[in-house]
Every structure is written in structure tokens, then in C-alpha cells.
Design a protein around this motif. Structure first.
Motif, PDB file in Angstrom:
ATOM      1  N   UNK B 213       0.669  -1.165   0.064  1.00 42.72           N
ATOM      2  CA  UNK B 213       0.059   0.058  -0.186  1.00 42.72           C
ATOM      3  C   UNK B 213       0.734   1.297   0.141  1.00 42.72           C
ATOM      4  N   UNK B 214       2.118   1.193  -0.507  1.00 39.41           N
ATOM      5  CA  UNK B 214       2.862   2.432  -0.353  1.00 39.41           C
ATOM      6  C   UNK B 214       2.481   3.411  -1.315  1.00 39.41           C
ATOM      7  N   UNK B 215       1.856   3.289  -2.385  1.00 42.68           N
ATOM      8  CA  UNK B 215       1.379   4.012  -3.270  1.00 42.68           C
ATOM      9  C   UNK B 215       0.197   4.995  -2.596  1.00 42.68           C
ATOM     10  N   UNK B 216      -0.281   4.442  -1.441  1.00 41.50           N
ATOM     11  CA  UNK B 216      -1.486   5.211  -0.711  1.00 41.50           C
ATOM     12  C   UNK B 216      -0.863   6.405   0.079  1.00 41.50           C
ATOM     13  N   UNK B 217       0.342   6.226   0.535  1.00 50.09           N
ATOM     14  CA  UNK B 217       1.140   7.352   1.203  1.00 50.09           C
ATOM     15  C   UNK B 217       1.570   8.479   0.589  1.00 50.09           C
ATOM     16  N   UNK B 218       0.787   9.507   0.614  1.00 54.02           N
ATOM     17  CA  UNK B 218       0.946  10.770  -0.275  1.00 54.02           C
ATOM     18  C   UNK B 218       1.891  11.595   0.232  1.00 54.02           C
ATOM     19  N   UNK B 219       2.955  11.995  -0.375  1.00 56.48           N
ATOM     20  CA  UNK B 219       3.902  12.790   0.251  1.00 56.48           C
ATOM     21  C   UNK B 219       3.320  13.999   1.153  1.00 56.48           C
ATOM     22  N   UNK B 220       3.795  14.308   2.348  1.00 53.18           N
ATOM     23  CA  UNK B 220       3.196  15.445   2.870  1.00 53.18           C
ATOM     24  C   UNK B 220       3.503  15.457   4.411  1.00 53.18           C
ATOM     25  N   UNK B 221       3.187  16.267   5.173  1.00 50.31           N
ATOM     26  CA  UNK B 221       3.495  16.551   6.600  1.00 50.31           C
ATOM     27  C   UNK B 221       3.223  15.247   7.276  1.00 50.31           C
ATOM     28  N   UNK B 222       2.239  14.606   7.091  1.00 52.55           N
ATOM     29  CA  UNK B 222       2.158  13.327   7.905  1.00 52.55           C
ATOM     30  C   UNK B 222       3.092  12.107   7.862  1.00 52.55           C
ATOM     31  N   UNK B 223       3.301  11.945   6.437  1.00 54.97           N
ATOM     32  CA  UNK B 223       4.479  10.904   6.059  1.00 54.97           C
ATOM     33  C   UNK B 223       5.772  11.341   6.511  1.00 54.97           C
ATOM     34  N   UNK B 224       5.988  12.530   6.688  1.00 62.05           N
ATOM     35  CA  UNK B 224       7.223  13.143   7.042  1.00 62.05           C
ATOM     36  C   UNK B 224       7.437  13.087   8.586  1.00 62.05           C
ATOM     37  N   UNK B 278      11.737   1.577   3.459  1.00 61.51           N
ATOM     38  CA  UNK B 278      12.337   2.573   2.354  1.00 61.51           C
ATOM     39  C   UNK B 278      11.265   3.137   1.583  1.00 61.51           C
ATOM     40  N   UNK B 279      10.182   2.367   1.366  1.00 66.54           N
ATOM     41  CA  UNK B 279       9.105   2.810   0.751  1.00 66.54           C
ATOM     42  C   UNK B 279       8.302   4.184   1.108  1.00 66.54           C
ATOM     43  N   UNK B 280       8.529   4.233   2.581  1.00 64.39           N
ATOM     44  CA  UNK B 280       8.071   5.256   3.144  1.00 64.39           C
ATOM     45  C   UNK B 280       8.850   6.597   3.143  1.00 64.39           C
ATOM     46  N   UNK B 281      10.425   6.254   3.477  1.00 69.09           N
ATOM     47  CA  UNK B 281      11.199   7.365   3.460  1.00 69.09           C
ATOM     48  C   UNK B 281      11.178   8.118   2.210  1.00 69.09           C
ATOM     49  N   UNK B 282      11.249   7.273   1.208  1.00 66.27           N
ATOM     50  CA  UNK B 282      11.440   7.676  -0.152  1.00 66.27           C
ATOM     51  C   UNK B 282      10.595   8.867  -0.601  1.00 66.27           C
ATOM     52  N   UNK B 283       9.337   8.772  -0.083  1.00 65.58           N
ATOM     53  CA  UNK B 283       8.124   9.868  -0.178  1.00 65.58           C
ATOM     54  C   UNK B 283       8.520  11.063   0.640  1.00 65.58           C
ATOM     55  N   UNK B 284       9.484  11.033   1.326  1.00 61.53           N
ATOM     56  CA  UNK B 284       9.676  12.361   2.105  1.00 61.53           C
ATOM     57  C   UNK B 284      10.998  12.935   2.220  1.00 61.53           C
ATOM     58  N   UNK B 285      11.396  13.954   1.261  1.00 67.17           N
ATOM     59  CA  UNK B 285      12.417  14.530   0.890  1.00 67.17           C
ATOM     60  C   UNK B 285      13.108  15.403   2.213  1.00 67.17           C
ATOM     61  N   UNK B 286      11.952  15.835   3.002  1.00 64.86           N
ATOM     62  CA  UNK B 286      12.570  16.536   4.141  1.00 64.86           C
ATOM     63  C   UNK B 286      13.113  15.716   5.089  1.00 64.86           C
TER      64      UNK B 286
END
Lengths: 102, 667
Positions: B213-224, B278-286
């Protein structure tokens, strides 16, 4: 001739008051306190018997008999305790037995 | 073979239980050590079998889950006692069981005659069990169990010599520091579970399902936030700024413990965790930038401290912190494979270095003991010239040192160079890349310097021991030297499974096995990067240039160390005399412990003292004692009612009867 109930009750009250006075006032002797208790119980029995005669119901007299049986049991126990207390302190004065004081 | 994965954690657990319950009765050191080492060896055999079976499958099928039973089923939360086998966890299983077995073997020799021998092996097996749970669990909660378990065992083993106050304090410090990180880890689990559940109705903590379900993680404040919470956990466990100060103090534990827990396995848990997610971290450049900066800063910072320490184990401790910084730098620049590769090579050479230092300390201790000297057997200023007396220890130590310094051909070179290259060329951080690379490169130079300073001070030159003590120095027994030789061998050749492509091409198409092998684990991240990030692709010439630069820097570090500690030993003293403030600051670890004491520890102590003396004693105890005092006061008055005279009681009964009858009649 029937004795009216109120006379019986007056006699019972006088007996009860005497027994009570004996228990409360006669502190020098445990046996006297026991006798006071017995007198009070007799007053109660008299009331029962008087009531029984007045209304013509037997239960009051039956109750008196039961109280008699109970009293004899109580006295035998109480006298045994008095004998024990006497053995401990060579006295039957109630004021000598006050070690439960708070 | 996959179905037997549950045996891997179970064997050390059984060993731990046997030694813990019966060890005191068994007494025989060989039996106790044999049980412990044998248990880990069984796990190692199973892990080998699993690795071979995994390698026989095609790349995309290399994921296997084995659920033993459902552990928690509560509403939408479901957690299994289940294991996940994929290239990443198989690698970690091999490292933990393989190096773990060598260190168990080594411990039999090193801990010989110690009081509480069985206790040591009970803890060590328990640690291995927890670590194996951590790396093979298929969900976040099971990983957390392992995460806590290794922290506990770390505490127990650091405080192994608990009669020494410093050891007890170090254990407590490690535990408290780790708790801060664990708090972040838990918050991360909660946030991730809540975010996916509430927004996408995916209630799961299972790694495989999370990855799906990595695709469901939308980059943004929560993921960061999720990433940073998990990273806080990693800084605690893996000793990164700001929670690194416990690791150098953890050297109070026995040396094999330092090798196993504080170099090869436990401290890499944070790296493993980030690689796993890694699939979560890659979504958060910050979050990636934070990790990269923290990693680079730690690598550089710890390396500077390492240059001025005189305790042989402390140098290695700061070196470990620094090398862990490299791994986080790799994670932060999205080079997960390179980070895990460095984790592996580092496990080889750092375990070898720690065990080597243990061998040296062991010999020094005996030599000094013979002389009834109370000099510190860990202080390098008491050593020197040991190479003739301890040739095996010296050679293995030297190979491991060359590996960590990054000399081409040895394990550390391939992994470290790959990280530096990725730091420079990654598409995530733009202009920060140069700074990240710079930090890493300088730290590499410092690493080469302080490691060779250690080697020169310990093994070369004239001995600073007395002649009698030096005479009593001798090489360690085989249980100690065999693990050293194994690990040194791995430090030398271990890097060849991950040769960078540019070098491999020159060598006639030598493939990068390791990166290829780990690819399925990071496939999602790699695809995501290819789709979203567009950075410049520096040319091969730049890569060759950077590689050459890092080799030159490493050689310069070695040369400087040789110059200062072999050729002209008077120069360091002059340097110290010229810059006393700088030296004192570095020697005292930049006063970080003192600053932490001032900023965090002392205010907390003051608050605790206030709550104790101001609140607990005055308010809480005051209420309790006040209630008691009031009751006592009243009863003091009421006790006079109990006269003990029978007629008083009779009289009060009469009054009572009169009152009751009166109430009844005149109501």
C-alpha cells in the motif's frame, strides 16, 4: 376472679425496674448483677403470661417456657464465668475487671 | 527450509533459558559456553539454508512469510508472531547469526574464569534471540519487541560488572537514551497505523502489506512526521546525534559485548529499520535530508573526537558512531543498498577490531596483573610494540584497520566509496550534496588517521610496558584467534560481492552481486525515484575523480598518523602544547556530556528533587499523614468512652433502650 391485665403489667414493670436497678447500681458483686438480670427476665415472662391469659392465646405461655430454658442455660454459663473470674482475682467485684479500658 | 525460520530465534532463546535457569548448577564453563555457542550455530545453519534457498529463487519471488500464530487480534489491529524472509532480512540473519556465533566462541576464551560466566551467556543468547526477532519479524510490533529486547540486553550486558559504579551508570544511561528513541518509534507506529487506516481503510502493521500500500502514502506532513518519529527511534538505537552519547560509555561492558552489540548488530538496527521502511522514507524528501545531515554530521563529529582518545575501546566506539553516521548518510541520500552493504562490511571489520582490542586488553591485563601493576590495560599510552608478541592479533587487526580506512580492494573501500559517490550524485538534495560529500570525505580521512594512530600506538614502536610485564605478554588462545582470523578474512574479501559498477566494468564486467541481490527490496523506491526525482547524472570521469580523491584522503590520513606517531612522536605533544584549548575540547568530547548534563539532566534532577521534596513529601505525604492525624485525634477523645467497667456498659445499654423505646412511643 380474674386479675385485670393492667395490674399484671404494673407488677411486671415494678419487677423489671427493680431488676434493672439491681444490674445498674449493684456493682460490688457480679452475682447480684446476674440476679438482677434474672428478675428482669421474670418480669418479661410475667408479661407474656398475663397477655396470654388476657387474650386466651397459648403462645405467650409457650414463650415463657422457652425463656425459662434459655435462662437456665445462660445462668449455668454465667456462673461458670464467675467462678473463673473469682479464681483469677479472688474477687467478684466488677470494678476489678476493667482491663479492657480504652 | 523457509518453514524452519522459527528455529532461528528459538535456538538462542532455548540456550538462554537453559543457561539462565541451570547455569549456576552446571558450573562447567565449556558446557555453558558450548550450549550458548551451539544454539547460535544451529541458527546460523538454518539461516544459511534459508539464504541458499532464497538465492535459488528468481528475484521477484524472494519474499516469504511464515506465520506461527496470531498474537494480537483486537478490532482492526492484527499482529502475528510471523517471520518475513526476503533478501534484506536474510542478510541480517546471516550477519547476526554468523558474527554472533564467532563472538560467542570468542567469549568462551575471553570470559574464562569470570564470575557469573553463565549469566553472561544467558544474556548474550537472549540478545541474539531479540536481535533475530527484530530482523526477521514480519510486522512492526514484533520488530518493536526485538527493538526493546536488544535494548534490555544491552543494558544488562553493559552493566555486567555491576559492582563497578561506572558500569551501572553506563547501563542506565544507555537504557534511558534508548527509551527516548523507543518513544519516537512507538509514535511512528501509531501515526502510520492511524494514517493508513483512517484515510485509506488499510489497517495493517505487516511489512509486506505496508509495502503493497506504499502508493497510498501521499507525500506530505504526515508522512514526514512518521519518518522522523521512526528516525528518532533510530538515533537512539544507532547512536546518532543527538542521542549518541550512550555508546562510548557502553564500553564499560565486556569487550565481546562491545563487538557484538555495540558494533556489529544492535546499533545497526536503526539502519535496518529505515531500509525496511524505505518505501515510506522515499516519499519524504524532508526526512531524507534530515537523515542525511544527521548522518554526515555524526560521521564527522564522532571522527574528530576519535582522534584524541587514549582508551583503545573508546577510539573504536567513536569510530562506530562515525561509521553508523555513514550508513545513515547512505539512507538519507536514498542509497539504501549501499547503506546495508556498509552495514555488512562494517560488521565484519568493526567486530574484528573490537575482538582484536579485546585480545590486546586480555593480554595486557594478564601482563600487568603479573607485575601487580594497577595501570590501565586499555590505555594505549601503556602499550606499544605489541606486534612481535601477538602476531595473529596484530595481523588481523591491521587488515581490519586497512578495511575501515578505505584502501582499495578491502571491504570498507567498496562500501564507503559507494556511499560517498551516492552522497555526491544522488538526485534528492541538490546543492546540499557537495556538503554531504565533503563531510563524508573529511570523516573518511579522519577515520584513516585515528585508526592508524591506534595501530601505531598499540602495535608499533618501543613498548611502554616494563620489561617484566612485556615478557609476560602472550598471544591469546585459539578460541580467541580463530574468530579474529575469520573476521579478518571477511574484512579483506567481503567487499568483493558489492563492487561498484564503474569498477566492475573495468575489471571485465565484474557484477555488483549485492546490489542486484537487494534490488527487490528497494524496487519500489528505485522506481519512485526514477519517476519523480530528476538530478544531474555526473559523468564517469567525476566518479573516477571522487574515488581517487577518497583514496588520496585515506592515504593522507594514514600518512599523517605514521608521521605523527611513528616517525616524529614528539610532534603530537608539541601540537597539544600549542593548541591546549582545542585539544582539551576534543579530548573531553566537545563537552557534549557536560552540556547535556546542564541542559537536560540537571533540570530533570532538579524537577525530580522538587517533586520529591516539594510535592511528594509535603502534599502527598501531608494528605496521608493528615488523615491519620485527624483519626488519631478523634479516637483519642473517644477512647474515654471505653471505661472497661461493666456497669457503665450496662447503663449505656439502658439509656439506649430507653431512647429507642421513647422514639418508638412518641414518634
Amino acid at each position: 376472679m380474674t386479675i385485670p391485665l393492667y395490674e399484671v403489667l404494673i407488677l411486671a414493670s415494678i419487677l423489671f425496674a427493680m431488676g434493672l436497678a439491681c444490674v445498674v447500681a449493684w456493682r460490688a458483686n457480679v452475682i447480684m448483677m446476674l440476679i438482677g438480670i434474672e428478675i428482669m427476665l421474670n418480669a418479661v415472662m410475667l408479661t407474656f403470661v398475663g397477655g396470654s391469659a388476657h387474650w386466651g392465646i397459648a403462645e405467650g405461655q409457650v414463650f415463657s417456657l422457652m425463656i425459662m430454658a434459655l435462662t437456665s442455660a445462660e445462668v449455668s454459663l454465667a456462673l461458670a464465668m464467675v467462678a473463673y473470674l473469682h479464681r483469677r482475682k479472688q474477687s467478684v467485684d466488677t470494678d476489678d475487671f476493667s482491663s479492657m479500658k480504652g | 527450509m523457509f518453514d524452519l525460520v522459527w528455529l532461528i530465534p528459538l535456538c538462542p532463546l532455548i540456550g538462554s533459558v537453559i543457561n539462565g535457569l541451570l547455569g549456576k548448577k552446571i558450573k562447567n564453563e565449556t558446557v555453558i559456553g558450548g550450549i550458548a555457542a551451539g544454539a547460535v550455530f544451529c541458527s546460523f545453519l538454518v539461516a544459511c539454508g534459508i539464504l541458499f534457498q532464497l538465492l535459488s529463487l528468481p528475484g521477484e519471488e524472494r519474499v516469504f512469510q511464515k506465520t506461527i500464530f496470531t498474537w494480537i487480534q483486537s478490532g482492526t489491529l492484527k499482529a502475528d508472531i510471523g517471520f518475513l524472509i526476503d533478501p534484506l532480512s536474510a542478510t541480517m540473519l546471516m550477519i547476526v547469526t554468523g558474527i554472533g556465533f564467532l563472538i560467542h566462541l570468542y567469549s568462551i576464551g575471553y570470559m574464562h574464569g569470570e564470575e557469573g560466566f553463565y549469566r553472561y551467556f544467558c544474556y548474550l543468547n537472549l540478545f541474539t534471540f531479540s536481535m533475530l526477532c527484530l530482523v526477521s519479524g514480519n510486522n512492526l510490533l514484533l520488530m518493536f519487541i526485538g527493538w526493546e529486547g536488544v535494548g534490555l540486553c544491552s543494558y544488562l550486558l553493559i552493566g555486567y560488572y555491576f559492582h563497578k559504579k561506572s558500569a551501572g551508570d553506563a547501563g542506565k544511561k544507555a537504557f534511558v537514551m534508548n527509551r527516548i528513541g523507543d518513544f519516537g518509534f512507538l509514535l511512528g507506529v501509531f501515526t502510520l497505523f492511524w494514517y493508513l487506516g483512517v484515510n485509506h481503510n488499510v489497517w495493517t502493521i505487516n511489512f509486506v502489506e505496508l509495502a503493497k500500500s506504499a502508493d497510498l502514502l501521499v507525500p506530505g506532513a504526515v508522512v514526514t512526521t512518521v519518518c522522523l518519529c521512526f528516525f528518532l527511534g533510530a538515533t537512539g538505537k544507532s547512536a546518532q546525534i543527538p542521542l549518541y552519547t550512550w555508546l562510548p560509555d557502553a564500553m564499560e561492558g565486556p569487550t565481546p559485548v562491545s563487538a557484538l552489540i555495540h558494533a556489529a548488530t544492535m546499533v545497526t538496527a536503526g539502519v535496518y529499520m529505515i531500509a525496511r521502511m524505505n518505501f515510506i522514507y522515499i516519499k519524504s524528501p524532508t526526512a531524507l535530508l534530515v537523515i542525511a545531515c544527521v548522518g554526515a554530521a555524526t560521521a564527522l563529529f564522532a571522527a574528530t573526537i576519535g582522534t584524541a582518545q587514549n582508551d583503545i575501546k573508546r577510539v573504536l566506539a567513536y569510530s562506530t558512531v562515525s561509521q553508523l553516521g555513514y550508513m545513515f548518510l547512505a539512507m538519507g541520500v536514498g542509497a539504501f543498498g549501499a547503506g546495508v552493504f556498509h552495514l555488512m562490511t562494517h560488521a565484519f571489520f568493526k567486530a574484528c577490531l573490537f575482538l582484536g582490542s579485546g585480545s590486546v586488553i586480555h593480554a595486557m591485563h594478564h601482563a600487568l596483573h603479573h607485575e601487580h601493576s594497577d595501570a590501565d590495560p586499555q590505555d594505549m599510552r601503556n602499550m606499544g610494540g605489541l606486534k612481535s608478541k601477538m602476531p595473529i592479533t596484530f595481523l588481523t587487526f591491521l587488515f581490519a584497520t586497512i578495511a575501515i580506512a578505505g584502501i582499495p580492494g578491502f571491504a570498507g573501500f567498496f562500501s564507503k566509496d559507494e556511499i560517498l559517490w551516492q552522497a555526491f550524485a544522488n538526485p534528492h538534495h541538490g546543492s546540499a550534496n557537495l556538503a554531504l560529500w565533503g563531510c563524508g570525505a573529511v570523516a573518511a580521512g579522519l577515520t584513516a588517521f585515528y585508526m592508524f594512530r591506534l595501530v601505531f600506538m598499540t602495535f608499533f614502536g618501543q613498548t611502554r610496558l616494563s620489561e617484566k610485564a612485556f615478557h609476560h605478554l602472550h598471544e591469546s588462545p585459539w578460541v580467541i584467534t580463530v574468530p579474529l582470523v575469520c573476521l579478518a578474512f571477511l574484512s579483506v574479501v567481503g567487499g568483493w560481492i558489492g563492487v561498484p559498477k564503474i569498477l566492475g566494468d573495468v575489471l571485465g564486467g565484474f557484477p555488483n552481486y549485492f546490489e542486484h541481490y537487494l534490488e527487490p527490496v528497494f524496487a519500489y523506491s528505485n522506481a519512485y525515484v526514477a519517476q519523480h526525482a530528476h538530478g544531474a547524472h555526473p559523468s564517469h570521469a567525476v566518479e573516477w575523480g571522487l574515488m581517487g580523491t577518497s583514496v588520496v584522503i585515506a592515504c593522507a590520513g594514514i600518512g599523517l598518523a605514521a608521521g605523527l606517531y611513528l616517525i616524529a612522536p614528539s610532534v603530537p605533544e608539541k601540537f597539544v602544547a600549542t593548541f591546549p584549548v582545542l585539544h582539551r575540547a576534543v579530548y573531553n568530547k566537545w563537552y557534549i556530556d557536560e552540556i547535556y548534563d546542564f541542559v537536560f539532566v540537571n533540570p530533570c534532577k532538579a524537577l525530580g528533587n522538587f517533586l520529591w521534596k516539594g510535592f511528594d513529601v509535603v502534599v502527598v505525604d501531608g494528605i496521608v499523614n493528615g488523615v491519620a492525624a485527624v483519626v488519631r485525634g478523634f479516637s483519642g477523645i473517644l477512647r474515654y468512652v471505653q471505661t472497661g467497667f461493666v456497669h457503665n456498659y450496662a447503663f449505656s445499654m439502658v439509656i439506649g433502650v430507653v431512647v429507642i423505646v421513647g422514639v418508638y412511643l412518641f414518634r
